[in-house]
Design a protein around this motif. Structure first.
Motif, PDB file in Angstrom:
ATOM      1  N   ILE A 189     -58.948  66.907  88.689  1.00 49.37           N
ATOM      2  CA  ILE A 189     -58.788  65.898  89.748  1.00 49.37           C
ATOM      3  C   ILE A 189     -58.923  64.513  89.138  1.00 49.37           C
ATOM      4  O   ILE A 189     -59.950  64.180  88.535  1.00 49.37           O
ATOM      5  CB  ILE A 189     -59.838  66.079  90.858  1.00 49.37           C
ATOM      6  CG1 ILE A 189     -59.797  67.504  91.410  1.00 49.37           C
ATOM      7  CG2 ILE A 189     -59.603  65.063  91.976  1.00 49.37           C
ATOM      8  CD1 ILE A 189     -60.942  67.822  92.356  1.00 49.37           C
ATOM      9  N   ASP A 190     -57.890  63.704  89.270  1.00 47.25           N
ATOM     10  CA  ASP A 190     -57.915  62.322  88.795  1.00 47.25           C
ATOM     11  C   ASP A 190     -57.995  61.415  90.021  1.00 47.25           C
ATOM     12  O   ASP A 190     -56.978  61.125  90.663  1.00 47.25           O
ATOM     13  CB  ASP A 190     -56.650  62.025  87.982  1.00 47.25           C
ATOM     14  CG  ASP A 190     -56.700  60.662  87.300  1.00 47.25           C
ATOM     15  OD1 ASP A 190     -57.355  59.754  87.836  1.00 47.25           O
ATOM     16  OD2 ASP A 190     -56.058  60.514  86.229  1.00 47.25           O
ATOM     17  N   PHE A 191     -59.225  61.015  90.350  1.00 45.51           N
ATOM     18  CA  PHE A 191     -59.411  60.184  91.541  1.00 45.51           C
ATOM     19  C   PHE A 191     -58.820  58.790  91.348  1.00 45.51           C
ATOM     20  O   PHE A 191     -58.316  58.182  92.296  1.00 45.51           O
ATOM     21  CB  PHE A 191     -60.904  60.066  91.868  1.00 45.51           C
ATOM     22  CG  PHE A 191     -61.496  61.316  92.453  1.00 45.51           C
ATOM     23  CD1 PHE A 191     -61.168  61.734  93.726  1.00 45.51           C
ATOM     24  CD2 PHE A 191     -62.392  62.081  91.717  1.00 45.51           C
ATOM     25  CE1 PHE A 191     -61.703  62.886  94.278  1.00 45.51           C
ATOM     26  CE2 PHE A 191     -62.944  63.232  92.251  1.00 45.51           C
ATOM     27  CZ  PHE A 191     -62.595  63.639  93.530  1.00 45.51           C
ATOM     28  N   GLU A 192     -58.874  58.285  90.142  1.00 44.82           N
ATOM     29  CA  GLU A 192     -58.401  56.929  89.885  1.00 44.82           C
ATOM     30  C   GLU A 192     -56.896  56.805  90.092  1.00 44.82           C
ATOM     31  O   GLU A 192     -56.420  55.873  90.755  1.00 44.82           O
ATOM     32  CB  GLU A 192     -58.759  56.513  88.457  1.00 44.82           C
ATOM     33  CG  GLU A 192     -58.346  55.081  88.129  1.00 44.82           C
ATOM     34  CD  GLU A 192     -58.713  54.691  86.708  1.00 44.82           C
ATOM     35  OE1 GLU A 192     -58.282  53.598  86.283  1.00 44.82           O
ATOM     36  OE2 GLU A 192     -59.398  55.464  86.018  1.00 44.82           O
ATOM     37  N   LEU A 193     -56.139  57.755  89.541  1.00 44.78           N
ATOM     38  CA  LEU A 193     -54.679  57.699  89.669  1.00 44.78           C
ATOM     39  C   LEU A 193     -54.159  58.537  90.832  1.00 44.78           C
ATOM     40  O   LEU A 193     -52.948  58.663  91.010  1.00 44.78           O
ATOM     41  CB  LEU A 193     -54.035  58.167  88.362  1.00 44.78           C
ATOM     42  CG  LEU A 193     -54.270  57.250  87.145  1.00 44.78           C
ATOM     43  CD1 LEU A 193     -53.574  57.813  85.918  1.00 44.78           C
ATOM     44  CD2 LEU A 193     -53.785  55.842  87.429  1.00 44.78           C
ATOM     45  N   LYS A 194     -55.066  59.131  91.604  1.00 45.55           N
ATOM     46  CA  LYS A 194     -54.715  59.907  92.795  1.00 45.55           C
ATOM     47  C   LYS A 194     -53.702  61.004  92.479  1.00 45.55           C
ATOM     48  O   LYS A 194     -52.567  61.002  92.978  1.00 45.55           O
ATOM     49  CB  LYS A 194     -54.151  58.987  93.894  1.00 45.55           C
ATOM     50  CG  LYS A 194     -55.122  57.923  94.362  1.00 45.55           C
ATOM     51  CD  LYS A 194     -54.498  57.030  95.412  1.00 45.55           C
ATOM     52  CE  LYS A 194     -55.438  55.906  95.806  1.00 45.55           C
ATOM     53  NZ  LYS A 194     -54.813  54.999  96.779  1.00 45.55           N
ATOM     54  N   CYS A 195     -54.120  61.920  91.631  1.00 41.87           N
ATOM     55  CA  CYS A 195     -53.251  63.033  91.280  1.00 41.87           C
ATOM     56  C   CYS A 195     -54.077  64.233  90.839  1.00 41.87           C
ATOM     57  O   CYS A 195     -55.280  64.118  90.567  1.00 41.87           O
ATOM     58  CB  CYS A 195     -52.265  62.639  90.172  1.00 41.87           C
ATOM     59  SG  CYS A 195     -53.053  62.209  88.613  1.00 41.87           S
TER      60      CYS A 195
END
Length: 346
Positions: free
Chosen positions: A185-191
């Motif tokens: 889960i990449d919260f920063e890049l929303k992906c």
């Protein structure tokens, strides 16, 4: 060599990673388990003792006919308290024949036989399922997810509620969400940077609504999974049962978790997105991560993911849906004013 021995040799090769899928990847453990079941419950009982060289198209047709008419149907004990209800029917017969064809093709490649006897044998092909939820059904589903319990006041497992919501908002496959790891889960890049999907690695942009669900999910110490099972080293295992309860409570018939993936695609289509964009959102072959140098989600896909996710989030909440036309008209008016201001000569 008889068919039973051939199947055993095939499974040894498959478990060693020597049998590749149509995506040119070794078979997953779940696929191997399914293959073992079809071999032990259908192929071996019906033709296991026959010599491989004796298998011709007539023998294959008899296999398909016997499975279709339920000759191999029975209840099989699996674990201490588990059991499998082995059923026949044309769809099961077709899948078993497909597996047998794969085994025979491998036998040809290994020089065991000269040709595949399953080739050109006709078998049942069902139409692709087109089931997706209507806006009204999504509203009922959303109300049940908010209530968090069925009509008997029995609560749903919190993981199941969040997983169903994420399936709606992302269009992911059920296994991609139940087995989701925090590292993916990449919260920063929303992906989502999925490591092991049907097509291999896959980079999926997700909308703000999905990000919020994931951010609210509690982390369990010692577990790599976003949805941890009763044992910390495995993901949550109860979705099959809980999904049925959730759909039943919402009065939705003929739906499965995969229906939510179809619903996501249908919503995207309704918003005017192209087949190529929808394929990218769903992570279809050819639109996943094909290069190790791809680190950021495509901006156009990210924008589409946000729009589709927000649309479904509104549909899941009947109250928001009633306000939707007003909100959209206001938003449109603001956008038009901004555009006019931008284009106004200084």
């Amino acid at each position: 060599m008889n068919v039973s021995d051939l199947c055993d040799r095939y499974m040894l090769a498959a478990e060693a990673g020597a049998i590749l899928t149509r995506f040119n990847r070794p078979k997953k453990a779940s696929t191997l388990a399914t293959d073992k079941g079809r071999i032990s419950r259908h192929i071996k009982p019906l033709m296991g003792k026959k010599a491989v060289e004796e298998i011709d198209s007539r023998a294959v047709k008899r296999l398909i006919s016997d499975i279709t008419t339920g000759k191999t149907a029975k209840v099989v004990k699996t674990k201490l308290r588990g059991r499998a209800n082995v059923r026949g029917g044309p769809a099961t017969a077709a899948r078993v024949a497909d597996l047998l064809s794969g085994i025979m093709t491998w036998a040809v490649d290994e020089g065991i036989i000269q040709h595949n006897p399953v080739h050109r044998v006709r078998r049942f092909r069902s139409e692709a399922r087109q089931r997706f939820l209507s806006n009204e059904e999504l509203g009922r589903l959303g109300a049940v997810l908010v209530a968090g319990k069925d009509d008997k006041e029995k609560p749903f497992h919190p993981h199941a509620v969040n997983i169903v919501r994420l399936l709606c908002l992302t269009g992911c496959r059920i296994g991609e969400i139940t087995g989701l790891r925090w590292t993916e889960i990449d919260f920063e890049l929303k992906c989502l940077r999925l490591e092991d999907t049907k097509i291999g690695k896959s980079l999926r942009p997700i909308g703000d609504s999905a990000v919020m669900v994931l951010r609210a999910q509690n982390r369990v110490a010692g577990s790599p999974f976003a949805f941890t099972g009763s044992r910390r080293k495995v993901p949550y295992q109860g979705m099959a049962k809980e999904a049925r309860r959730i759909f039943k409570a919402a009065g939705i018939a003929g739906a499965t978790p995969h229906t939510l993936r179809h619903t996501f695609a249908s919503t995207a289509s309704g918003l005017g997105y192209s087949d190529g964009t929808i394929a990218g959102l769903l992570g279809h072959k050819g639109r996943g991560v094909t290069s190790r140098y791809v680190h950021r989600p495509d901006q156009a896909l990210a924008s589409a993911a946000q729009a589709v996710s927000e649309e479904i989030n509104i549909l899941l909440d009947p109250a928001k849906r009633k306000l939707e036309p007003v909100e959209r008209s206001v938003s449109s008016a603001i956008s038009n004013v901004d555009l006019e201001t931008e284009n106004r000569p200084s």
